[in-house]
Motif scaffolding. Structure first.
Motif, mmCIF file in Angstrom:
data_model
loop_
_atom_site.group_PDB
_atom_site.id
_atom_site.type_symbol
_atom_site.label_atom_id
_atom_site.label_comp_id
_atom_site.label_asym_id
_atom_site.label_seq_id
_atom_site.Cartn_x
_atom_site.Cartn_y
_atom_site.Cartn_z
ATOM 1 N N LEU A 107 0.823 -1.214 0.000
ATOM 2 C CA LEU A 107 0.000 0.000 0.000
ATOM 3 C C LEU A 107 0.853 1.259 0.000
ATOM 4 N N VAL A 108 1.965 1.243 0.703
ATOM 5 C CA VAL A 108 2.852 2.417 0.703
ATOM 6 C C VAL A 108 3.398 2.681 -0.685
ATOM 7 N N ALA A 109 3.782 1.591 -1.387
ATOM 8 C CA ALA A 109 4.284 1.761 -2.751
ATOM 9 C C ALA A 109 3.191 2.285 -3.675
ATOM 10 N N ALA A 110 1.958 1.788 -3.482
ATOM 11 C CA ALA A 110 0.855 2.245 -4.341
ATOM 12 C C ALA A 110 0.442 3.679 -4.022
ATOM 13 N N SER A 111 0.572 4.079 -2.751
ATOM 14 C CA SER A 111 0.132 5.434 -2.359
ATOM 15 C C SER A 111 0.943 6.525 -3.038
ATOM 16 N N LYS A 112 2.139 6.213 -3.477
ATOM 17 C CA LYS A 112 2.973 7.220 -4.140
ATOM 18 C C LYS A 112 2.511 7.514 -5.560
ATOM 19 N N ASN A 113 1.735 6.603 -6.135
ATOM 20 C CA ASN A 113 1.355 6.765 -7.540
ATOM 21 C C ASN A 113 -0.140 6.768 -7.782
ATOM 22 N N VAL A 114 -0.954 6.502 -6.761
ATOM 23 C CA VAL A 114 -2.377 6.301 -7.005
ATOM 24 C C VAL A 114 -3.044 7.577 -7.523
ATOM 25 N N ARG A 115 -2.638 8.750 -7.038
ATOM 26 C CA ARG A 115 -3.220 10.002 -7.522
ATOM 27 C C ARG A 115 -2.865 10.242 -8.985
ATOM 28 N N MET A 116 -1.630 9.977 -9.332
ATOM 29 C CA MET A 116 -1.199 10.154 -10.718
ATOM 30 C C MET A 116 -1.910 9.155 -11.622
ATOM 31 N N TRP A 117 -2.066 7.919 -11.144
ATOM 32 C CA TRP A 117 -2.781 6.927 -11.933
ATOM 33 C C TRP A 117 -4.238 7.335 -12.158
ATOM 34 N N LEU A 118 -4.876 7.841 -11.110
ATOM 35 C CA LEU A 118 -6.263 8.288 -11.254
ATOM 36 C C LEU A 118 -6.373 9.389 -12.302
ATOM 37 N N THR A 119 -5.438 10.326 -12.271
ATOM 38 C CA THR A 119 -5.453 11.410 -13.253
ATOM 39 C C THR A 119 -5.320 10.863 -14.667
ATOM 40 N N LYS A 120 -4.408 9.929 -14.858
ATOM 41 C CA LYS A 120 -4.208 9.361 -16.190
ATOM 42 C C LYS A 120 -5.448 8.614 -16.666
#
Length: 898
Positions: free
Chosen positions: A317-330
């Protein structure tokens, strides 16, 4: 207003006064380049796409599968987001705006999200299973511990019986009672034998149950088994997790003794009904001890495995939390692109996509550059084409705004979106709205509070925007910070003109009034302790005014004139409200002239604008001139104006009586001639100038004559134009028929009957409906004529709210804070702090917030109804461009509202 002209032929004007010029254009995009071109247009945010497939279902469009794939990716990301929030892991949101991924990158994103979801679900399933096993083992541990205690108590009672203890111990609790009650009259050996025999015939079950269900469980067990079971319970001190839901609960251990299989079946069904969990419990102490040791070992192993599982889940989850906002935007960008591509038509060759868009003419070059960038990035060799189209369809309304003008534009748009290219009231509202608000709210102290609050929002706007505070009230004030800022500035100005700061005045320039009360009288009143009469506290201009007015604003001495202070201020503010109101309404009518000339509507200029201005001038502007003349030419000292000699203020003509006489067309006495030959008017019924009754009668008759002009002139000329257009059309058809007949004779072609020409020459596609035109014109005429009277009266709210605000401020000062000055010594100091806190709190919450909201709503009504109704149609629809920034902001706002 007629048909819409070709956008390129419209006159150029600054965009702030009218909406941007728009055009309808066609886009021809090569299939391989369409995705990248739409992505570039989304980043630009200046194009509104039209749906060219309105009759096609959403499930039958070309890119429906891609949209579904995006929905699935968004669902997986929301699942990740929920899990991250559940573990209270902060999500990194740098505000970065990544470019829309290429279509081929969509597969990589799907694979990444699928892997993360499967891994996380597997970890969650394992963790849930481990937690369930851990809870069950923990409950079993407590059951073995408690049941061991139960059996030890029974064995202890047996030894006491064998040793001659004679029955129960002295304790009275249930835990201290023996398992089988045996009468005290039997000898020790008989008791031991009977107890052991009874134990051999009894069966038992053990388990745990929630503490709040225990009482009902006991009652039902007793009644269902008719008292033939024996129940022992003990509370578990630790809070356990429910094995099904995982929620923390308080539970109890129970053991039930019974005899026979029938009772055993009943007991198990009752336990199942109360959701009690049954666990195996050995009969012998040795087996119970061995099982307890095994359970403890398994619990320790489970703790180790559970900890490792939670650590692994946390790392994922920590690894995913760094990119989840950027992924949502994409993902949201991809989804919006394919959703927009579904609006396109597909060429018959399946190689070209065709779209229709509304776009500002001034931004066409930027749009073409965006299309070129998209084509180059896609690697396509076929250029994208933008082709402007001519249309008579009403374009959307697009007003450019910034963070300062957005608040005022929202005020205007809340009434209705402007019709395309009509006058935009927003630039004028930026000044008139805070000014009219300040007229009702005028107080320097309260204005400073409002100004400082808005200044704080402005200076800290970046930090406050980054904080993303979800409170709706805060967002309302923060969104209108520039409106509040100007309202505070204008309130300080009007408070300075009113000379009002927390109901007090400042004598900055020195008053021109003197004390008209005799000093001997004041001394006599003070000696006797009497209260002076109201007349003694009145300012009499003839006695106390030296003729030099206060340089700026209201003379502070009026705060001391308790006898006639309200009379003076009410008269001044009432006349001032009428002046401001008629001035703003006149300005609104003048703006309607700009609309009529822009849309080339000569009929509206001749038969609407001119009669409206004559009607307004004949009565209401004439009244304003009288108010200004009364202020300028009448004072405390006698004077001569236009050949008239006026004794002073008391003989100034009455505006109300003069207006009534004007409408009644009454002749008025001009006055009398003094010894020097000057005409001296009689008070209150005097005339302003020679022949006033005659001219006022002319004004009234002209105003009345304007009403039928506004009502009938425009419909008549519209009917006349329609009649001429029809006659011209019939003549043209006859000429065309003759020409066709001649041509047919020459070429020996068969005779054909020409089709009649269609209508729609400037008045729509169908014939003119005179009934609708007359009803529409009657509504507007009645609205204007009655509105001039009602709207003028409506502007008196400026006076009423200003008076109410000043009186409330005075009441707070008099009834609250002034009491602190009555006390002396330490009591006075303490009272000053306490009462100042109360005074300040009430001032902020009542006078600034509540009164400010009231003045805001009244100013809003004055602009929407009294001002904008004179020229503003508000029948347009908003320009909604395809913009990634807007889409992401809406998605973020929706998430915050959940």
């Amino acid at each position: 207003m007629g048909d819409y002209v070709t956008p390129g032929e419209e006159p150029q004007e600054p965009g702030i006064y009218r909406s941007e010029q728009m055009c309808l254009a066609q886009l021809y995009l090569q299939s391989d380049a369409s995705y990248q071109c739409v992505a570039e247009l989304g980043e630009l945010g200046l194009v509104q796409f039209r749906d060219l497939n309105p009759d096609v279902s959403s499930f039958q469009r070309k890119y429906v599968n891609e949209v579904r794939r995006c929905d699935e990716m968004e669902r997986k990301l929301r699942f990740l987001e929920r899990e991250i929030k559940k573990d209270q892991i902060p999500m990194l949101d740098t505000g970065e705006n990544p470019d829309a991924p290429l279509p081929r990158e969509m597969i990589d994103l799907e694979a990444t999200f699928e892997k993360l979801e499967n891994e996380l679900r597997e970890v969650n399933k394992n963790e849930e299973t481990l937690k369930k096993n851990f809870s069950e083992l923990t409950e079993l541990k407590h059951i073995l511990r408690k049941t061991q205690t139960f059996f030890e108590e029974v064995d202890h009672d047996r030894w006491r019986i064998l040793e001659g203890g004679g029955g129960r111990s002295g304790g009275s609790t249930e835990e201290q009672a023996p398992l089988i009650d045996i009468g005290d009259n039997e000898d020790d050996s008989m008791r031991h034998f009977s107890a052991q025999a009874a134990m051999l015939r009894l069966g038992f079950v053990a388990g745990v149950i929630q503490r709040e269900r225990l009482h009902a469980f006991e009652r039902l067990l007793w009644r269902a088994c008719r008292g033939n079971v024996f129940l022992r319970t003990s509370e578990i001190d630790d809070v356990l997790n429910d094995t099904v839901t995982g929620d923390p609960v308080n539970k109890c251990v129970f053991i039930i003794f019974f005899q026979g299989d029938q009772l055993k079946t009943k007991v198990k069904k009752i336990c199942e009904g109360f959701r009690a969990t049954l666990y195996p419990c050995p009969d012998t102490p040795q087996e119970r001890r061995e099982m307890s040791i095994g359970v403890m070992t398994r619990i320790e192993d489970l703790k180790t495995v559970l900890g490792q599982t939670q650590d692994h889940r946390h790392r994922v989850l920590v690894a995913a939390s760094k990119n989840v906002r950027m992924w949502l935007t994409k993902v949201r960008k991809i989804k919006s692109i394919y959703h927009t591509l579904n609006f396109f038509n597909i060429d018959v060759t399946q190689k070209c996509l065709i779209a229709e868009v509304w776009c500002p003419i001034a931004e066409l070059d930027r749009i073409k550059m965006a299309l070129k960038r998209g084509t180059d990035e896609s690697g396509s060799q076929v250029p994208s084409i933008l082709n402007r189209m001519e249309t008579h369809e009403a374009p959307p309304t697009y007003n450019k705004t910034n963070k300062f003008t957005k608040g005022f534009q929202n005020i205007v748009d809340a009434y209705g979106i402007a019709t395309y290219r009509e006058i935009n009231p927003s630039p004028y509202t930026m000044i008139s709205f805070p000014f009219l608000f300040a007229v009702m709210f005028g107080d320097m102290g309260h204005g400073v509070i409002m100004f400082l609050a808005a200044l704080f929002f402005i200076l800290k706007e970046k930090q406050l925007e980054a904080a993303r505070i979800k409170d709706e009230i805060f967002q309302t004030f923060f969104g209108g910070r520039y409106v509040i800022f100007l309202m505070g500035v204008f309130s300080i100005y009007t408070g300075f003109m009113y000379n009002d700061i927390f109901s007090k005045s400042v004598n900055a320039f020195g008053s021109s009034w003197t004390n008209s009360i005799r000093h001997e009288y004041i001394d006599d009143v003070l000696e006797k302790g009497e209260k002076a009469s109201e007349a003694q506290w009145m300012l009499v201009p003839e006695l106390a005014y030296d003729g030099n007015p206060y340089p700026i604003g209201v003379d502070p001495v009026w705060n001391l004139a308790e006898g006639n202070k309200l009379s003076f201020l009410n008269s001044m503010k009432m006349k001032m409200s009428v002046l401001f109101g008629i001035a703003q309404m006149t300005f609104g009518v003048l703006l309607s002239y700009k609309n009529f000339t822009y849309f080339k509507s000569d009929l509206d200029v001749k038969y609407m604008f001119i009669p409206q201005m004559i009607f307004l001038s004949s009565i209401f502007i004439y009244l304003c001139i009288q108010i200004l003349a009364k202020w300028l030419f009448f004072g405390s000292a006698p004077g001569s104006v236009l050949g008239y000699t006026y004794p002073g203020t008391n003989c100034a003509p009455s505006l109300l009586i003069g207006l009534i006489n004007m409408f009644m067309m009454k002749s008025r006495n001009a006055g009398f001639v003094d010894e020097e030959g000057n005409i001296v008017p009689q008070c209150w019924l005097s005339t302003w100038y020679p022949g006033q009754s005659f001219f006022e009668t002319i004004f009234v008759l002209v105003a009345i004559a304007c009403v039928p002009v506004m009502l009938f002139a425009k419909p008549y000329y519209l009917w006349k134009e329609e009649k001429e257009r029809r006659e011209g059309g019939h003549r043209q058809l006859s000429v065309r028929a003759d020409i066709a007949q001649d041509d047919a004779e020459v070429v020996h072609a068969p005779e054909q009957t020409p089709k009649p020409a269609g209508h729609g020459h400037g008045h729509g596609d169908g014939p003119l409906e005179m009934g609708d035109v007359m009803v529409y014109q009657a509504i507007h005429t009645i609205e204007f004529v009655l509105g001039c009277v009602s709207h003028t009266a409506s502007y008196l709210r400026l006076w009423a709210l200003s008076l109410a605000h000043a009186q409330l401020s005075d009441v707070l000062w008099t009834m609250v804070f002034r009491n602190a000055f009555v006390l002396d010594g330490y009591a006075g100091a303490v009272a000053t702090y306490i009462l100042f806190f109360i005074f300040g709190s009430l001032s902020v919450f009542i006078l600034v917030l509540m009164e400010g909201l009231s003045a805001f709503l009244h100013a809003l009504r004055l602009h929407w109804v009294e001002f904008q109704s004179k020229f503003y149609g508000g029948l347009g629809y908003e320009f909604a461009p395809f913009s990634f920034e807007r889409i992401l902001a809406e998605e973020r706002e929706a998430e915050e509202n959940l």
